[in-house]
Design an enzyme around this catalytic site. Structure first.
Site, PDB file in Angstrom:
ATOM      1  N   CYS A  34       7.254 -26.279 -85.646  1.00  0.00           N
ATOM      2  CA  CYS A  34       7.512 -27.672 -85.269  1.00  0.00           C
ATOM      3  C   CYS A  34       8.002 -27.750 -83.828  1.00  0.00           C
ATOM      4  O   CYS A  34       7.583 -28.625 -83.064  1.00  0.00           O
ATOM      5  CB  CYS A  34       8.534 -28.294 -86.215  1.00  0.00           C
ATOM      6  SG  CYS A  34       8.937 -30.009 -85.819  1.00  0.00           S
ATOM      7  N   CYS A  50      12.407 -31.093 -93.145  1.00  0.00           N
ATOM      8  CA  CYS A  50      12.264 -32.551 -93.154  1.00  0.00           C
ATOM      9  C   CYS A  50      11.406 -33.052 -94.296  1.00  0.00           C
ATOM     10  O   CYS A  50      11.790 -33.946 -95.035  1.00  0.00           O
ATOM     11  CB  CYS A  50      11.675 -33.021 -91.823  1.00  0.00           C
ATOM     12  SG  CYS A  50      10.904 -34.647 -91.896  1.00  0.00           S
TER      13      CYS A  50
END
Length: 370
Positions: free
Chosen positions: A103, A199
């Site tokens: 990410c 997340c």
């Protein structure tokens, strides 16, 4: 070097205290500051697992408080293509990936950086606990000043060119100082709990989440001697060194010592376990890594003495790193526990994070001793 007052900086605002204070500190230093909230996961079940709306509201409240504009951007497509699909492929292959590292490389320091530059930014900033140093025409990535919060492990795959375009205001501070600044300026995120976990999984049980995307393949649980002592629901739900959730107990002639995952035999779909926190199969002398990313080019024409981490928050481990035909081989001075294929090994020279790669295989300590 340009004066701060002439430089436009866009801060990645997550809705947390670290990015909030980063924006505030940059304003105090005289930069032209704006914020950007990025949404990297589209909730499709209506339950808002990622709490994206709450985080956006907190980011907006902070920007309103300090008087800066907040942009929003949706990088969900980029996240799916460049992070999540790799995450699933690794689990399907029986490895344990770290999506935070991808990410950072693909979203925060690529998609976000490119978008910020398209908006006219000179630099971006994030709330990561790392530092940068410009020296001899290159930009180095350094550990954060707070050893308890240093996040260089997660940024090791970001190139020096991207680091050169990024400011890390809280990297020079310790976490309590950051919270104190947020409270002093009455920022909405001052007492907000740090986010943990991935997340897109949020508060769900990991196994429940994974079942939505990958079919479970149950198989046998065996001891190192080959005795079948149970069944597993799928190798993807287990990682090396794991103790909880094995469902083993009450075995005749077995001691009361807890059971640990030692190996995953992908060919036979078998989980290999053993008893005791100090089981020799849990410890490795060396590892082989691939997919190496260096922050800046590293000379490995001869073996090099460095330190390494095979997991986040691990203390620096002395090792010798050499380049081989099959990848990069790190031999450690001391045995390393639960070295896990799919996770990252990150190399350091003092406080400088050089880069790292994905652990392919680990050589057990007992194998070396034979």
């Amino acid at each position: 070097m340009q004066a701060p007052s002439t430089q436009r900086v866009i801060v990645g605002m997550s809705g947390g205290v670290d990015s909030s204070v980063s924006a505030l500190l940059l304003m105090e230093q005289g930069y032209q500051v704006e914020g950007l909230f990025m949404k990297n996961w589209d909730e499709d079940d209506g339950t808002e697992y990622c709490t994206a709306m709450d985080d956006l509201a907190d980011a907006q409240a902070v920007c309103d408080r300090i008087g800066i504009k907040l942009h929003t951007a949706n990088f969900a497509a980029e996240y799916w293509d460049n992070v999540f699909e790799h995450f699933l492929a690794e689990y399907k292959a029986g490895r344990t990936p770290n999506p935070d590292i991808l990410c950072n490389r693909e979203i925060k320091f690529k998609a976000f950086l490119d978008y910020a530059l398209s908006l006219g930014a000179d630099l971006i900033a994030t709330g990561h606990y790392v530092r940068r140093r410009d020296i001899d025409g290159r930009t180095e990535l350094l550990k954060g000043l707070d050893p308890n919060k240093d996040q260089s492990y997660f940024l090791h795959a970001v190139g020096g060119e991207q680091i050169a375009k990024t400011l890390f205001p809280v990297g020079e501070l310790e976490k309590p100082q950051v919270r104190a600044i947020a409270e002093k300026y009455e920022l909405a995120t001052a007492k907000k709990k740090d986010s943990t976990g991935i997340c897109f999984i949020g508060e769900r049980r990991f196994s429940d989440f994974l079942k939505q995307y990958l079919p479970a393949q149950p198989g046998d649980i065996e001891t190192t001697e080959g005795q079948v002592i149970g069944r597993h629901h799928g190798l993807m739900y287990h990682t090396i060194g794991q103790r909880q959730g094995l469902g083993i107990g009450g075995l005749k002639d077995a001691s009361d010592d807890p059971w640990y995952v030692l190996r995953k035999d992908l060919t036979r779909n078998v989980l290999i376990v053993g008893q005791g926190n100090e089981h020799p199969w849990l410890f490795s002398r060396a590892l082989l890594a691939s997919d190496i990313y260096w922050v800046n080019p590293v000379d490995l024409s001869t073996p090099r003495r460095l330190t390494a981490k095979v997991r986040y928050r691990q203390s620096d481990q002395a090792c010798t790193l050499e380049k081989t035909e099959n990848g990069y081989r790190a031999v450690f001075d001391e045995p390393q526990r639960a070295v896990t294929p799919g996770q990252s090994v990150v190399f350091y020279d003092g406080e400088v994070c050089l880069g790292g790669g994905v652990i392919e295989t680990a050589q057990a300590w007992y194998e070396d001793a034979r």
